[in-house]
Structure formats: C-alpha cells, structure tokens
Design a protein around this motif. Sequence first.
Motif, PDB file in Angstrom:
ATOM      1  N   UNK A  68      -1.528  15.017   3.163  1.00 52.05           N
ATOM      2  CA  UNK A  68      -1.526  13.319   2.989  1.00 52.05           C
ATOM      3  C   UNK A  68      -1.933  12.679   1.375  1.00 52.05           C
ATOM      4  N   UNK A  69      -0.659  11.950   0.723  1.00 53.56           N
ATOM      5  CA  UNK A  69      -1.200  11.701  -0.560  1.00 53.56           C
ATOM      6  C   UNK A  69      -1.397   9.787  -0.253  1.00 53.56           C
ATOM      7  N   UNK A  70      -2.574   9.535  -1.695  1.00 59.11           N
ATOM      8  CA  UNK A  70      -2.238   8.208  -1.175  1.00 59.11           C
ATOM      9  C   UNK A  70      -1.251   7.464  -0.957  1.00 59.11           C
ATOM     10  N   UNK A  71      -1.210   6.056  -1.133  1.00 62.93           N
ATOM     11  CA  UNK A  71      -0.352   5.611  -0.492  1.00 62.93           C
ATOM     12  C   UNK A  71      -0.233   4.673  -1.520  1.00 62.93           C
ATOM     13  N   UNK A  72       0.683   3.843  -1.398  1.00 66.20           N
ATOM     14  CA  UNK A  72       1.564   2.466  -2.696  1.00 66.20           C
ATOM     15  C   UNK A  72       0.369   1.335  -2.072  1.00 66.20           C
ATOM     16  N   UNK A  73      -0.264   0.563  -2.799  1.00 63.41           N
ATOM     17  CA  UNK A  73      -0.747  -0.959  -3.051  1.00 63.41           C
ATOM     18  C   UNK A  73       0.445  -2.211  -2.476  1.00 63.41           C
ATOM     19  N   UNK A  74      -0.182  -2.978  -1.941  1.00 61.73           N
ATOM     20  CA  UNK A  74       1.032  -3.743  -1.367  1.00 61.73           C
ATOM     21  C   UNK A  74       1.686  -4.728  -2.571  1.00 61.73           C
ATOM     22  N   UNK A  87       2.877   3.751   6.322  1.00 58.51           N
ATOM     23  CA  UNK A  87       4.167   2.894   7.758  1.00 58.51           C
ATOM     24  C   UNK A  87       2.678   2.293   7.961  1.00 58.51           C
ATOM     25  N   UNK A  88       1.696   3.093   8.225  1.00 52.22           N
ATOM     26  CA  UNK A  88       0.556   3.001   9.158  1.00 52.22           C
ATOM     27  C   UNK A  88      -0.089   1.351   8.199  1.00 52.22           C
ATOM     28  N   UNK A  89      -0.199   1.942   6.450  1.00 47.15           N
ATOM     29  CA  UNK A  89      -0.534   0.794   5.689  1.00 47.15           C
ATOM     30  C   UNK A  89      -0.669  -0.424   6.020  1.00 47.15           C
ATOM     31  N   UNK A  90       1.397  -0.773   5.690  1.00 47.55           N
ATOM     32  CA  UNK A  90       2.209  -1.599   5.617  1.00 47.55           C
ATOM     33  C   UNK A  90       1.694  -2.560   7.468  1.00 47.55           C
ATOM     34  N   UNK A  91       2.370  -1.337   8.215  1.00 49.96           N
ATOM     35  CA  UNK A  91       1.901  -1.955   9.677  1.00 49.96           C
ATOM     36  C   UNK A  91       0.732  -3.284  10.141  1.00 49.96           C
ATOM     37  N   UNK A  92       0.162  -2.612   9.323  1.00 54.65           N
ATOM     38  CA  UNK A  92      -1.745  -3.235   9.748  1.00 54.65           C
ATOM     39  C   UNK A  92      -1.653  -4.942   8.945  1.00 54.65           C
ATOM     40  N   UNK A  93      -0.912  -4.715   7.782  1.00 52.50           N
ATOM     41  CA  UNK A  93      -0.769  -6.238   7.223  1.00 52.50           C
ATOM     42  C   UNK A  93      -0.294  -7.302   8.491  1.00 52.50           C
ATOM     43  N   UNK A  94       0.449  -7.169   8.429  1.00 53.42           N
ATOM     44  CA  UNK A  94       1.455  -8.046   9.897  1.00 53.42           C
ATOM     45  C   UNK A  94      -0.093  -8.163  11.058  1.00 53.42           C
ATOM     46  N   UNK A 137       1.865  11.065   4.110  1.00 56.67           N
ATOM     47  CA  UNK A 137       2.409   9.798   3.478  1.00 56.67           C
ATOM     48  C   UNK A 137       3.482   9.324   3.702  1.00 56.67           C
ATOM     49  N   UNK A 138       4.435   9.220   4.222  1.00 53.65           N
ATOM     50  CA  UNK A 138       5.032   8.087   4.294  1.00 53.65           C
ATOM     51  C   UNK A 138       4.302   7.852   5.981  1.00 53.65           C
ATOM     52  N   UNK A 139       4.146   8.348   6.773  1.00 53.68           N
ATOM     53  CA  UNK A 139       3.119   8.121   7.945  1.00 53.68           C
ATOM     54  C   UNK A 139       2.447   6.889   7.568  1.00 53.68           C
ATOM     55  N   UNK A 140       1.158   7.587   6.909  1.00 53.15           N
ATOM     56  CA  UNK A 140       0.043   6.867   6.190  1.00 53.15           C
ATOM     57  C   UNK A 140       0.458   5.610   5.982  1.00 53.15           C
TER      58      UNK A 140
END
Length: 607
Positions: free
Chosen positions: A133-139, A18-25, A13-16
Amino acid sequence: MTEIVQQLPTAATCLAQLAADLATLSKEDLQFMSEGMELDQTLPPVEAVKKHLAEHPARLPQFMGLLIRDISYGKLLEPFEIVEGDLFFKKHADELVKCLGTTRAYCCFAGLRYLRSGERGAKSFYAPLEGEEAPTDPLPDEKVVDLLAKKLGAELITVGSLLVRDEVKATQDAQLRACKAEKELKDARLKWTKTQERMAAEAQRGKDKAAQVAAGEVGKADEAKLQKVERERDEAKSEHLKVTAELKAAKERLKEIEDCGGATPESLQAIKDSYARHAAEQVQHEVSEVVRPWLAKLIKAEAEQAELARLEKVTTELLEKTKAAVLEQDILQRWELNRERALPALGRQLEEMDRLMAMVLSPSPELVRAHATLREEVMKCRQALKPSEALGGVTAAMMAGVRSAPDDALPGLISAIEKLVDAKVIDGKEGDALRRFIAGEKSLRNDKKAAKTSTRQKLSSALHAGKPVDIFVDAYNFMHTVHQHFQKLQMESKYHKGKFSFGPEARAHLAKLVSRIYSLDANARVLLFLDGANHESLSPYKGVKFVLPTIKKTGEGQADAEIVHYLAHNARKDALVISVSNDGQVQTVSNYHLSPGEFARFLEDMG
C-alpha cells in the motif's frame, strides 16, 4: 482512459483510497449505500467494505461507481457518465487527474466504466498492480472542484466531443433531455438493484435467525449425537489400527509362506491327516480270518495280567525271589501278549537286576544262576523279535480279514477291539479306525441286502425310466464329506483361522459332477443349496441350479433351513424327492435321503 494514468497504483492503494473517501460520508449516506449488500453487519460500514473488497478485489469499480454518486467531487464526473465521446474526456483528463490525484482518478475512471459498460467494461479497465500500500491522495479542494465543474458544464455539449455537425440549439436541448433521462434511468436501475439486494439480505437474515433458533432448540441433542459420533470415530480409529497391524502381520506371514513354496504348517498337517484317513480306508480291504483267534488269545492273556500287578507290589527285599518266580513261570506266554511292549520292560528289569547284583556283596548261587538265565532269555528275545516293525502293522492285519468275517461275528469284533484299547495293546486312534471300518462294512452289507428297496435303487430306477426327480444337495456338507473329489480344492477361511472352506473352483467342480444326471434324465433337476451368498452362476448347467439362503441368512444351518423349506413348498408333487445331507433335521423331514458318501458312490457308478 488507461493512457491518461501513466503510473498504475497497486490494488492495496486503491482499496485504501476508497476507504479514505468513504470515511468522509455521513452515517446516513453510508447506511443507505450499504443496504442490500453482502457485508459483515457486525463491523462498521467502512471496515465491512474493506473486508468485502479484500475477499473480492474485482468489485472495487462497483463500489466506486456508488461512491461518486454521493461524494462532493462526484459533480466533476457526472458529464463523463453522460457523454459518450472520448474527445471531451481527453481534453480535460489532465485537469481531472491534477484535481483528484492519480490514485483517486484511476479509481473514479474504473467506477465510470462500471456505470457506463457494466461489470465487463470495468473488468477490462481495472487492472491495478500487485504490491504494498502507497500513500493515498488527499481530498480535493472544494473551490477547485466547483471551478472545474463549472468549466465542464459550460462545455458539456460540443461539436468535437459528440461528433455532431449541426449546432442548432434544438439539438443541444434534445441532447440535454436525453442525457438527463438516461441518468434518471440509470439511477432508477441502481436504486432497484439496491432495493432487491436489501430485500434478499433481510430474507437471508430471517433465515439465519430461524436457523439459530432451531439450532438452539436441538443443540443438546446434536451435541449428544456429536459425542456419540466422536466415540464411534475413536473406536473406528482404534479398530483400524488393530486391523492394520493384523494386515501387516498377515503380509509378513504370507511372504514367509511364499518363501517356503506356499505351504503352511497347518495346510501340511491337514494334507497329512487326509492322507492318513485315506490310507486307513484303503487298508480296510486287507484283513484275514487269522485275526479273530489271535484276538481271543490276546484277551485271555490280558486277563492273566493281574498276576503282574500283584508282583509289582512286592517289596524291594523280595525282588530277587520275585524275578526267580517270574523266570519259573512261562515268560514267553507274556511275550506272546505284546512282544513289542514286553521287550523294553524286560530290558529295564535286567538293568535293575544288574544294579542290585552289584550292590550285593556275596550273592547266593541261586541268585547268580537266575540272573544269568534272565540275561540269556532277554538276549534270545532281542534276536528273535523285530523291534523296528510298526505296531500299526498289527492293526492293518486285523483290518485285512474283516471283509471275510461272517455277519454275526462283527459285533464280537467291536467288543474285542474295545478291550484291546483298554488294555493298551493298541492305541486309541487304531481302535477308532478299526471300529469305523467294521461299522462301514456292516452298513455296506445291509445296503447290499436291501439293494432292491433302497433309496439309491429307487433313484436309479426313476432316472432310467425318465421320471421327474428332484435332488436337494447341501453343497458344502457334500464337499466337506467327499474328500476324494474336493481335498485339493479346499482353502483356509478368511474369517476363521485354521478352518477350511471352498471357493469358486470347488463350486464349479460340484456343478459339473451332478450335471451328468440331466444327460441321463431330462426330467431330473439337482438343486445345490449354499450357506451364504457366494456364487458365480446360479444355473451353470441344464438341470443344475444353485439356491441361495432366504429363510435363514446368517449363522450356521442356512442350507439346511432352505432344504426343509423346499421339501415343504417347492418340490414337484409328481417327482421323486431325495435329499443329500448329514443333517438330522433334513433326514427326518425327507421321505428319501442319501448320505453324501452314498450319493458320491452313485455318481461314480454312473461313470
């Protein structure tokens, strides 16, 4: 910080997150952040980071520390990177978790630990659970982020957080300047680290490119070498299978041998042959003079066998008259030639006569009388002879009188034996034994006549006088020849089935045999030349030394080549040099030589 996040997320879940936040850059930010890192350049930045962290999950706090420097919600975490106190953090921790989300907050706290305490501090904090993997937090909402950042900035310097009791403005200004300087220092260090990693990556890419170019140039040669190695590997595998099968068969054969008491048919046959040779040599001393006139009589009788050949060509119709003619002659004289062989022949003739008599309806009185006479004579011969007596007894009797025969009669005996063999009176093995015995007796008599000038006499005189003596011995040639000392020590060769060789016990026994020469003459030395590099001690006794091949290291004749070299270069000039070998080349280049048998008799005479 760990107590703030009650429910720890999983590593996946932590890896997912991080990947979701990186995609916003933006692409520029991602490219700048990934420069100098050991990432797969063939993948997009986000996928490359995910692949790298999947292989090295403990490095997630480091990537999170880089992310919070560039992402929008990173402004919330800047005060906590600067302020060292825990009261300020605990005061606003719930608000941070509510704003960022549980998983993102946990990852951000791990990144703050990395920025503040390095890899060791991050490792002590970052310990996610294992699982799916669990659902990630939204931005988080930018407005909420801005309001919370403003609130934190207003309370940046507090007495409770910093544990500072002085509230004067000068202290606050100094604290702000120190925090700013520390942040600039950390930024500079982080930038320098990224620069170094980028330069190292560029250098590595240059090396990889050069290696690829070099590999392309030698690719064909390497492919040929690889094919050759593969062929050799296949051949080695097949050879290994073959050797394994042979080893299995050898183990089964060894078990059979051990079940039989350790004796093989080949070794038993070799022992039998050895005893037969030894027995033949012992019988050589038991011949009498009566043999010679008996041999002459046999030769004369053999010349009369032409009459028998002529009679055998007579037709069947004249067989009765032929038998009668044979009976009229002196049949006993033919029996004198070879009774053991004549009696079965006469028996067969009698059987043929009985068969013919049965076929004749009215035999003549002369034929009946001849048949009866022949039967009576055969019965007499059967009673007088001893068919069970071995033919070898005749040979033993012939050998018993050779010692007493005069010297000039020895050549005549050899020619007589050859005629007896041709006439099949004695077989080939018995004839060879007789010829060898007569030749040995002749050589022995010649040695006795020349005893004062013989090589053995010179050796004996030099040893008793204490003069320097060099004796060069072909070790394996000596052991193969002198059976009385080494018969029990021979063993079957590992590499040549059916052939026999000698091992450590035989070499030790040979060294002990010749060691007595040094006790008789301290100036004497015995060099034992070996075929091959098998040895235990090169100098087992004083005056005794084993010599390994240096001139010819493979094949046959290694010891002979080494002896020839020593005779030319390593023999002492003032010494009596004697070679002991059956090799013709060694004997040719030696001034003095002894056969292995003569040297063995010399050692036996020494006691």
